[in-house]
Design a protein around this motif. Structure first.
Motif, PDB file in Angstrom:
ATOM      1  N   ARG A  79      70.261 -41.616  38.939  1.00 43.01           N
ATOM      2  CA  ARG A  79      70.661 -40.212  39.118  1.00 43.01           C
ATOM      3  C   ARG A  79      70.653 -39.915  40.604  1.00 43.01           C
ATOM      4  N   ARG A  80      71.824 -39.635  41.108  1.00 51.96           N
ATOM      5  CA  ARG A  80      71.942 -39.444  42.558  1.00 51.96           C
ATOM      6  C   ARG A  80      71.807 -37.955  42.913  1.00 51.96           C
ATOM      7  N   ASP A  81      72.223 -37.111  41.952  1.00 54.87           N
ATOM      8  CA  ASP A  81      72.001 -35.669  42.127  1.00 54.87           C
ATOM      9  C   ASP A  81      71.741 -35.088  40.754  1.00 54.87           C
ATOM     10  N   GLU A  82      72.122 -33.833  40.535  1.00 53.03           N
ATOM     11  CA  GLU A  82      71.787 -33.197  39.280  1.00 53.03           C
ATOM     12  C   GLU A  82      72.527 -33.787  38.083  1.00 53.03           C
ATOM     13  N   ILE A  83      73.585 -34.485  38.343  1.00 51.96           N
ATOM     14  CA  ILE A  83      74.371 -35.019  37.219  1.00 51.96           C
ATOM     15  C   ILE A  83      73.839 -36.399  36.861  1.00 51.96           C
ATOM     16  N   ARG A  84      73.603 -36.538  35.598  1.00 51.38           N
ATOM     17  CA  ARG A  84      73.036 -37.816  35.153  1.00 51.38           C
ATOM     18  C   ARG A  84      74.145 -38.850  35.114  1.00 51.38           C
ATOM     19  N   GLU A  85      73.914 -39.996  35.721  1.00 47.79           N
ATOM     20  CA  GLU A  85      74.977 -40.989  35.739  1.00 47.79           C
ATOM     21  C   GLU A  85      74.516 -42.263  35.060  1.00 47.79           C
ATOM     22  N   LEU A  86      75.159 -42.670  34.105  1.00 53.93           N
ATOM     23  CA  LEU A  86      74.874 -43.966  33.496  1.00 53.93           C
ATOM     24  C   LEU A  86      75.696 -44.973  34.259  1.00 53.93           C
ATOM     25  N   VAL A  87      75.052 -45.832  34.930  1.00 52.94           N
ATOM     26  CA  VAL A  87      75.803 -46.711  35.820  1.00 52.94           C
ATOM     27  C   VAL A  87      76.133 -48.038  35.167  1.00 52.94           C
ATOM     28  N   LEU A  88      75.101 -48.712  34.676  1.00 56.11           N
ATOM     29  CA  LEU A  88      75.361 -50.014  34.058  1.00 56.11           C
ATOM     30  C   LEU A  88      74.698 -50.039  32.681  1.00 56.11           C
ATOM     31  N   ALA A  89      75.410 -50.611  31.727  1.00 55.66           N
ATOM     32  CA  ALA A  89      74.808 -50.654  30.390  1.00 55.66           C
ATOM     33  C   ALA A  89      75.256 -51.892  29.633  1.00 55.66           C
ATOM     34  N   SER A  90      74.321 -52.423  28.849  1.00 53.90           N
ATOM     35  CA  SER A  90      74.689 -53.511  27.936  1.00 53.90           C
ATOM     36  C   SER A  90      73.983 -53.241  26.616  1.00 53.90           C
ATOM     37  N   PRO A  91      74.424 -53.830  25.541  1.00 55.98           N
ATOM     38  CA  PRO A  91      73.823 -53.501  24.243  1.00 55.98           C
ATOM     39  C   PRO A  91      72.335 -53.889  24.166  1.00 55.98           C
ATOM     40  N   LEU A  92      71.522 -52.979  23.570  1.00 56.27           N
ATOM     41  CA  LEU A  92      70.072 -53.243  23.432  1.00 56.27           C
ATOM     42  C   LEU A  92      69.818 -54.046  22.161  1.00 56.27           C
ATOM     43  N   PRO A  93      69.036 -55.120  22.231  1.00 54.81           N
ATOM     44  CA  PRO A  93      68.750 -55.903  21.007  1.00 54.81           C
ATOM     45  C   PRO A  93      67.878 -55.109  20.019  1.00 54.81           C
ATOM     46  N   ASP A  94      67.005 -54.246  20.565  1.00 54.42           N
ATOM     47  CA  ASP A  94      66.115 -53.433  19.726  1.00 54.42           C
ATOM     48  C   ASP A  94      66.066 -52.029  20.311  1.00 54.42           C
ATOM     49  N   PRO A  95      65.621 -51.051  19.528  1.00 57.86           N
ATOM     50  CA  PRO A  95      65.478 -49.707  20.110  1.00 57.86           C
ATOM     51  C   PRO A  95      64.361 -49.683  21.161  1.00 57.86           C
ATOM     52  N   VAL A  96      64.423 -48.695  22.047  1.00 54.65           N
ATOM     53  CA  VAL A  96      63.403 -48.566  23.083  1.00 54.65           C
ATOM     54  C   VAL A  96      62.072 -48.162  22.433  1.00 54.65           C
ATOM     55  N   ASP A  97      61.005 -48.912  22.803  1.00 54.04           N
ATOM     56  CA  ASP A  97      59.716 -48.702  22.145  1.00 54.04           C
ATOM     57  C   ASP A  97      58.867 -47.672  22.874  1.00 54.04           C
ATOM     58  N   ALA A  98      58.937 -47.682  24.233  1.00 49.41           N
ATOM     59  CA  ALA A  98      58.114 -46.718  24.992  1.00 49.41           C
ATOM     60  C   ALA A  98      58.726 -46.471  26.348  1.00 49.41           C
ATOM     61  N   SER A  99      58.349 -45.333  26.955  1.00 55.32           N
ATOM     62  CA  SER A  99      58.847 -44.986  28.292  1.00 55.32           C
ATOM     63  C   SER A  99      57.678 -44.870  29.249  1.00 55.32           C
ATOM     64  N   TYR A 100      57.843 -45.356  30.466  1.00 49.57           N
ATOM     65  CA  TYR A 100      56.791 -45.245  31.475  1.00 49.57           C
ATOM     66  C   TYR A 100      57.391 -44.655  32.742  1.00 49.57           C
ATOM     67  N   ASP A 101      56.705 -43.632  33.229  1.00 49.50           N
ATOM     68  CA  ASP A 101      57.168 -43.006  34.467  1.00 49.50           C
ATOM     69  C   ASP A 101      56.257 -43.449  35.599  1.00 49.50           C
TER      70      ASP A 101
END
Ligand SMILES: Nc1ncnc2c1ncn2[C@@H]1O[C@H](COP(=O)(O)OP(=O)(O)OP(=O)(O)O)[C@@H](O)[C@H]1O
Ligand SMILES: [Mg+2]
Length: 463
Positions: A79-101
């Motif tokens: 995210r370079r400014d207020e607009i969220r940008e998805l820059v690179l993506a590839s298919p996930l083998p499994d769903p996301v299990d947890a998030s860490y900030d």
């Protein structure tokens, strides 16, 4: 047991303390390692997305996949400014299990997350949020597989543990050696010297010589040395005094008996026809009674201890005759002495000591009869006998006297305690019992009543 020794305890304590310290270091270390790992991933992902941005979105899907693969992530959101940008993506083998900030992570939180990660059985997909490097935007977010992270965390953890173990063992060994050298060895020397000294405290060569150059131990050694010197001195003095006391008491006792006999003979001199002898007699009696008094007060001071008997084979009959002779001389003539001893009866004993034993017993009987003022009989018999399966000689000394007074009976064979006779000290029976014991035998009171008293002496053959 080694664990109970001072050096053993030290070894264990050091290993435990160092391990505790290493465990305290371990948590934050793996936390730091994980945070560094994730930050490196964020950075690589940022570089990959920057490459895409630089191409103005014209990069082919194949190249995008390669960039993601290189960075080791599935997705990158920058995210370079207020607009969220998805820059690179590839298919996930499994769903996301947890998030860490990572932006507001605390050390405690990071440590907990790292340890949880290590404890997970299976790898998973996680999302990590962080700050882009070099003000490359407001936020960067990646999605990645934790398999490699988990592996690296385990490898790192194992390295730290191995290292801490090596450090703790090495430190423990050094400490163990120094404790042995500076504490245990000098202490063992002091302890050895103590027990060595305790075996023969009279031996002055066993007194410790202070050698330690450690102040406290040296002080202990010096204090011990002083104590040992004092003790050895005291023991020597005591031994000398005891020897002196013992011989003085013995000499006094027997000297007193001889003087008593002499005094009785001197009494008779008063009846002499010769006027000069008659005149001298009271003076002689006076000096003799002073000498007897002196012996008695000396006797009251010390208890006699007898030397071991010098055993030899001897005939008992002549010895008994000697005793009877000397007591007859001292008696007032109203006492009948009866002896029944086979002339061939032999035994192993110290003749001089046995004489004293019998003389003490016969004298007691005579004195008791004389005090009762009635004619009486003193009987001495001896014969071979077997007692408790052991053969030996049994000597009996009986009299027809008034019997032992209660005090004498209560303190029978106790020095200075049982004497109730005027002029007696109460040593005779105690000495007699001690001398018989020295022969491995026994002196016993068989009977004592108004009809008379009987003692018996048992001397086993093996003596
Ligand atoms: N045969 C005996 N009959 C009566 N009393 C006895 C007899 N033998 C010992 N006693 C009593 O036991 C006491 C203790 O005897 P012991 O020979 O030990 O001491 P002592 O005769 O008083 O003094 P010492 O023998 O030392 O001169 C005597 O004082 C006496 O009263
Ligand atoms: Mg006596």
């Amino acid at each position: 047991m080694f664990a109970n020794t001072l050096s053993g305890r030290f070894l264990w304590l050091v290993v435990i303390f160092v391990m505790v310290a290493e465990v305290l270091i371990f948590g934050p270390s793996v936390a730091r390692y994980r945070a560094d790992y994730l930050e490196a991933r964020l950075e690589r992902a940022q570089i990959a997305s920057l490459a895409l941005l630089a191409s103005d979105g014209s990069i082919a899907g194949e190249l995008a996949a390669e960039l993601l693969d290189n960075a080791g992530v599935f997705n990158v959101v920058l995210r370079r400014d207020e607009i969220r940008e998805l820059v690179l993506a590839s298919p996930l083998p499994d769903p996301v299990d947890a998030s860490y900030d990572l932006r507001d992570a605390t050390l405690l939180g990071l440590t907990r997350d790292a340890l949880q990660e290590m404890g997970r059985a299976e790898p998973r997909i996680i999302r990590v949020i962080g700050n882009p490097v070099q003000r490359g935007g407001l936020l960067i977010e990646i999605t990645l597989d934790t398999a490699q992270l988990q592996r690296e965390l385990w490898e790192y953890g194992a390295r730290i543990l191995a290292l801490s173990l090596a450090i703790s063992l090495f430190t423990a060994l050094l400490l163990y050696l120094s404790v042995r050298m500076f504490v245990v060895a000098p202490m063992s020397r002091v302890i050895r010297s103590m027990s060595d000294y305790a075996e023969a405290p009279q031996d002055a060569t066993r007194i410790i010589t202070p050698k330690s150059n450690i102040a406290e131990l040296r002080e202990a050694e010096e204090a011990l040395q002083k104590m040992q010197k004092d003790l050895t001195g005291l023991l020597r003095q005591k031994e000398r005094l005891a020897q002196l006391g013992g011989s003085v008491a013995r000499i006094s006792h027997d000297l007193r008996n001889m003087l008593t006999t002499a005094s009785m003979l001197a009494d008779r001199m008063e009846m002499s026809e010769d006027p000069s002898v008659k005149r001298a007699a009271p003076k002689l009696v006076g000096s003799l009674s002073r000498a007897i008094n002196l012996c008695e007060s000396t006797l009251a001071f010390g208890k006699a201890e007898e030397p071991p008997p010098r055993l030899e084979r001897l005939r008992l009959a002549p010895l008994i005759e000697d005793v009877v002779e000397s007591e007859k001389l001292a008696s007032n003539g109203e006492i009948t002495f009866v002896t029944d001893v086979s002339p061939t009866l032999h035994l192993r004993a110290d003749g001089e000591q046995l004489f004293r034993v019998l003389d003490n017993l016969v004298r007691n009987a005579r004195q008791a009869l004389e005090a009762a003022r009635n004619p009486g009989v003193i009987e001495l018999t001896a014969a071979e006998a077997v007692i408790e399966g052991q053969s030996g000689v049994l000597i009996r000394i009986g009299d027809s006297g008034p019997g032992l007074p209660p005090k004498a009976r209560e303190h029978l064979f106790e020095a200075f305690q049982g004497g109730v006779r005027k002029g007696g000290v109460g040593l005779g029976l105690a000495i007699a019992a001690e001398l018989v014991r020295g022969h491995g035998g026994r002196l016993e009171l068989v009977r004592s009543d108004s009809e008379g008293t009987e003692f018996r002496i048992w001397l086993p053959e093996s003596a």
